[in-house]
Design a protein around this motif. Structure first.
Motif, PDB file in Angstrom:
ATOM      1  N   GLY A   7     -98.928   2.622  -5.114  1.00 46.54           N
ATOM      2  CA  GLY A   7     -98.927   1.393  -5.917  1.00 46.54           C
ATOM      3  C   GLY A   7     -99.060   0.155  -5.065  1.00 46.54           C
ATOM      4  N   GLY A   8     -99.512   0.331  -3.825  1.00 49.07           N
ATOM      5  CA  GLY A   8     -99.676  -0.797  -2.914  1.00 49.07           C
ATOM      6  C   GLY A   8     -98.512  -0.968  -1.967  1.00 49.07           C
ATOM      7  N   ASP A   9     -97.465  -0.129  -2.122  1.00 46.48           N
ATOM      8  CA  ASP A   9     -96.291  -0.236  -1.260  1.00 46.48           C
ATOM      9  C   ASP A   9     -96.458   0.504   0.063  1.00 46.48           C
ATOM     10  N   ARG A  10     -97.518   1.279   0.196  1.00 49.77           N
ATOM     11  CA  ARG A  10     -97.831   1.946   1.462  1.00 49.77           C
ATOM     12  C   ARG A  10     -99.343   2.009   1.632  1.00 49.77           C
ATOM     13  N   PRO A  11     -99.808   2.140   2.879  1.00 50.54           N
ATOM     14  CA  PRO A  11    -101.264   2.100   3.135  1.00 50.54           C
ATOM     15  C   PRO A  11    -101.965   3.404   2.751  1.00 50.54           C
ATOM     16  N   THR A  12    -102.569   3.417   1.578  1.00 49.77           N
ATOM     17  CA  THR A  12    -103.316   4.586   1.109  1.00 49.77           C
ATOM     18  C   THR A  12    -104.737   4.151   0.762  1.00 49.77           C
ATOM     19  N   PRO A  13    -105.697   5.085   0.794  1.00 51.93           N
ATOM     20  CA  PRO A  13    -107.086   4.707   0.478  1.00 51.93           C
ATOM     21  C   PRO A  13    -107.280   4.254  -0.961  1.00 51.93           C
ATOM     22  N   LEU A  14    -106.426   4.762  -1.885  1.00 53.88           N
ATOM     23  CA  LEU A  14    -106.541   4.401  -3.297  1.00 53.88           C
ATOM     24  C   LEU A  14    -105.270   3.715  -3.761  1.00 53.88           C
ATOM     25  N   ILE A  15    -105.423   2.707  -4.617  1.00 49.67           N
ATOM     26  CA  ILE A  15    -104.289   1.972  -5.169  1.00 49.67           C
ATOM     27  C   ILE A  15    -104.354   2.066  -6.689  1.00 49.67           C
ATOM     28  N   LEU A  16    -103.265   2.487  -7.296  1.00 48.55           N
ATOM     29  CA  LEU A  16    -103.150   2.524  -8.760  1.00 48.55           C
ATOM     30  C   LEU A  16    -102.312   1.326  -9.180  1.00 48.55           C
ATOM     31  N   TRP A  17    -102.916   0.426  -9.942  1.00 42.56           N
ATOM     32  CA  TRP A  17    -102.263  -0.845 -10.271  1.00 42.56           C
ATOM     33  C   TRP A  17    -102.634  -1.223 -11.701  1.00 42.56           C
ATOM     34  N   ALA A  18    -101.628  -1.317 -12.550  1.00 40.26           N
ATOM     35  CA  ALA A  18    -101.831  -1.749 -13.942  1.00 40.26           C
ATOM     36  C   ALA A  18    -102.913  -0.936 -14.650  1.00 40.26           C
ATOM     37  N   GLU A  19    -102.809   0.390 -14.541  1.00 41.46           N
ATOM     38  CA  GLU A  19    -103.746   1.315 -15.205  1.00 41.46           C
ATOM     39  C   GLU A  19    -105.182   1.148 -14.714  1.00 41.46           C
ATOM     40  N   ARG A  20    -105.345   0.637 -13.494  1.00 45.65           N
ATOM     41  CA  ARG A  20    -106.661   0.516 -12.865  1.00 45.65           C
ATOM     42  C   ARG A  20    -106.583   1.121 -11.470  1.00 45.65           C
ATOM     43  N   LEU A  21    -107.634   1.838 -11.094  1.00 43.58           N
ATOM     44  CA  LEU A  21    -107.689   2.465  -9.781  1.00 43.58           C
ATOM     45  C   LEU A  21    -108.600   1.644  -8.881  1.00 43.58           C
ATOM     46  N   TYR A  22    -108.124   1.342  -7.670  1.00 43.54           N
ATOM     47  CA  TYR A  22    -108.854   0.497  -6.730  1.00 43.54           C
ATOM     48  C   TYR A  22    -109.043   1.205  -5.396  1.00 43.54           C
ATOM     49  N   LEU A  23    -110.100   0.852  -4.688  1.00 42.50           N
ATOM     50  CA  LEU A  23    -110.144   1.078  -3.266  1.00 42.50           C
ATOM     51  C   LEU A  23    -109.178   0.089  -2.639  1.00 42.50           C
TER      52      LEU A  23
END
Length: 606
Positions: free
Chosen positions: A93-109
């Protein structure tokens, strides 16, 4: 079959790129088919210019390409995407460095998420009201714009920009964006008194920077300023890459959060062309006290890269100002403004202004009428515009070989003044100026209706009529126009810059006009990536204007042919427009909107 095999099969059927599958395989294994599929779809969407992938798009429906339908046999009919992604090691959810971020029902690079978050915070949190003397500001605006008669949107836009750290001014061609900015900069300088105001101008491309320099310089001459005040105006605009100090052969920039730009006010033109990454880098490099004013046309094509930041920002504008802001602007300008306190509209709307009156296109302008009709998607009005009433627009079809040849003859006539300037060996400045009078614009890159095919056919026509002298051993010849397609800060050449190959006694060199109006020449062998520019894509034409523009639409509908593309092409024309299009393709185009998925408009509405 495994998910990996199904995705590779989709590559063979051109539903995905190989890059998409490679990325998906890097972040997930076959034991995580849902994550692998979602990663591939996110990568594909990023390649199509989208910033994120809403989870609602990860479902089987009638729009799912046949090549991807088989993937749902592995996934099953119902997938809890949120739960599947939250379990994956490659997602956070952005709290750790991952290639994908899940935020507010949207998936981001990860990179896209960080850029979007930075932009959202900048416009929502850094955009504070600035202190001002109401009486002084009111008197300054009246002196520059005159007393209000009805709503003078230029005056309102200036008041918006003079009272907020960040302002966005959007308007179509001829609505007076640069006139407005010239006057509001004059107001800033006058109100600063003895205190020096460091102002910089920038635009995404060299051509747009040159136009901003020219138009702002012209507007400045009409203002009553002291010589000392005039000296505070910048003499030229630069490209955003040059402004930020792009390093040759590197992604690094000289100016960033640790080394901010040395300025008090920044004006950025053609903001619709700024992609998510560039906008993020730009705002990161701004000093905390700096004002920034974005100019652009929200209805134009978005950037080639991911994001449509200006369009997302301007979604708030339709709600109007808050009631308190409307009262404030009315007091400062004398314009009758009404506001509303719709809680769903967001506060960013108080930093926006839409210029609504065109001073370029009058009631007798077919170009203006057509642009308005296309922008509204009004097919009936589009048909009426081409009824023969207007002499500045013409529409022809390209269904036969003879019609295609006739179009090439029309183009030869369009470039007649340029070809005459070449023959007379006019000065490079004059040759470059004559080339910009006419331009062929294409929606596609490939094929007979695209840039590559049309440039080749047009060169053949020029050679047959002995207008140019081509050698079979080289692409170069005197008069060849080229467009730079890769930035080279060492040479001072940037994506979108136009050069003309000329021999002025010391061999063939390519001549470019700089934003300050001077010219320089470069040996052809030293040029960065470039392409012939008799015809260019509509995307590449943004930031430019031509006395006569000719738009070539393909004979069959293509996903890239949209309302925004047609509108952008039409508004490149100052005095005359030629449209080569099949009625069916044109109708489909104006009813097809460009979609750029992001979370910005939703965030700004909060």
């Amino acid at each position: 079959m495994t998910m990996q095999e199904l995705l590779l099969e989709a590559v063979e059927q051109r539903a995905l790129r190989r890059l998409d599958v490679q990325f998906a395989m890097m972040v997930a294994s076959n034991e995580e088919p849902a994550v692998m599929f979602a990663a591939a779809m996110l990568s594909k969407d990023a390649g199509d210019g989208h910033v994120c992938l809403p989870l609602t798009r990860l479902r089987l429906d009638e729009k799912t390409p046949p090549a991807l339908r088989a993937c749902f046999t592995v996934l099953g009919e119902r997938v809890d995407w949120h739960a599947e992604l939250q379990r994956a090691a490659a997602v956070s959810g952005g709290d750790r460095p991952t290639p994908l971020i899940l935020w507010a029902e949207r998936l981001y690079l990860n990179r896209m998420w960080r850029n979007e978050l930075a932009i959202a915070r900048f416009f929502n949190e850094a955009n504070q009201p600035l202190p001002y003397d109401p009486q002084q500001l009111n008197q300054t605006l009246d002196a520059l714009f005159g007393p209000a008669e009805g709503v003078n949107w230029q005056k309102v836009a200036a008041a918006v920009a003079l009272t907020r750290r960040i302002a966005v001014i959007s308007g179509g061609p001829g609505t007076g964006k640069t006139t407005t900015v010239a006057k509001l900069l004059a107001a800033l300088i006058q109100m600063a008194g003895e205190q020096k105001c460091r102002i910089r101008l920038a635009a995404p491309t060299g051509k747009a920077a040159a136009r901003l320099t020219e138009s702002l310089g012209g507007a400045l001459q009409k203002l009553s300023l002291t010589e000392q005040q005039r000296k505070q105006f910048p003499s030229e605009a630069s490209t955003l890459h040059r402004l930020l100090g792009a390093q040759p052969g590197s992604q690094r920039l000289r100016y960033h959060a640790g080394n901010p730009l040395h300025l008090d006010v920044l004006v950025v033109d053609e903001a619709s062309m700024i992609d998510l990454t560039m906008m993020s880098r730009l705002i990161e490099a701004l000093p905390p006290h700096a004002r920034v004013i974005f100019l652009g046309d929200r209805d134009q094509l978005a950037s080639v890269e991911a994001g449509a930041v200006l369009g997302d920002i301007c979604t708030c504008a339709s709600a109007g100002y808050t009631a308190e802001r409307a009262r404030e602007l009315a007091r400062l300008t004398g314009c009758p403004l009404e506001g509303n306190d719709d809680p769903a509209a967001g506060v960013l709307r108080d930093s926006l202004c839409l210029l609504q009156k065109s001073y370029r296109f009058g009631s007798d302008s077919g170009i203006g009428k057509l642009a308005a009709a296309v922008n509204c998607g009004d097919r009936s009005a589009i048909r009426q515009v081409f009824d023969g009433t207007y002499g500045d627009i013409a529409k022809k079809v390209l269904q036969t070989g003879e019609e295609y040849l006739a179009m090439l003859e029309d183009a030869l006539a369009g470039y007649e003044r340029y070809l005459a300037a070449l023959k007379k060996q006019d000065a490079p400045e004059a040759v470059i100026a004559s080339f910009s009078e006419f331009q062929l614009l294409c929606a596609l890159r490939e094929g007979p209706f695209g840039v590559a095919g049309l440039n080749e056919r047009f060169e053949q026509a020029l050679a047959q009529k002995r207008k140019i002298s081509r050698s079979p051993h080289t692409r170069w010849y005197e008069g060849r126009p080229v467009m730079i397609s890769r930035n080279d800060s060492a040479l001072g050449l940037f994506n979108g810059d136009i050069g003309i190959a000329l021999d002025r006694g010391d061999g063939l060199r390519v001549w470019f006009q700089l934003p300050d109006g001077s010219v320089k020449s470069v040996q052809p062998s030293r040029l960065p990536d470039h392409e012939t520019a008799w015809a260019m894509t509509v995307h590449k034409s943004q930031g430019s204007e031509f006395d006569h523009a000719a738009l070539i639409l393909p004979s069959q509908m293509s996903p890239v042919v949209t309302r925004e593309l047609v509108y952008t092409a039409i508004t490149r024309a100052r005095r005359r427009l030629s449209l080569y299009a099949d009625d069916k393709v044109l109708t489909q185009a104006v009813t097809t909107r460009t979609e750029r998925r992001s979370g910005l408009s939703e965030i700004f509405a909060q």
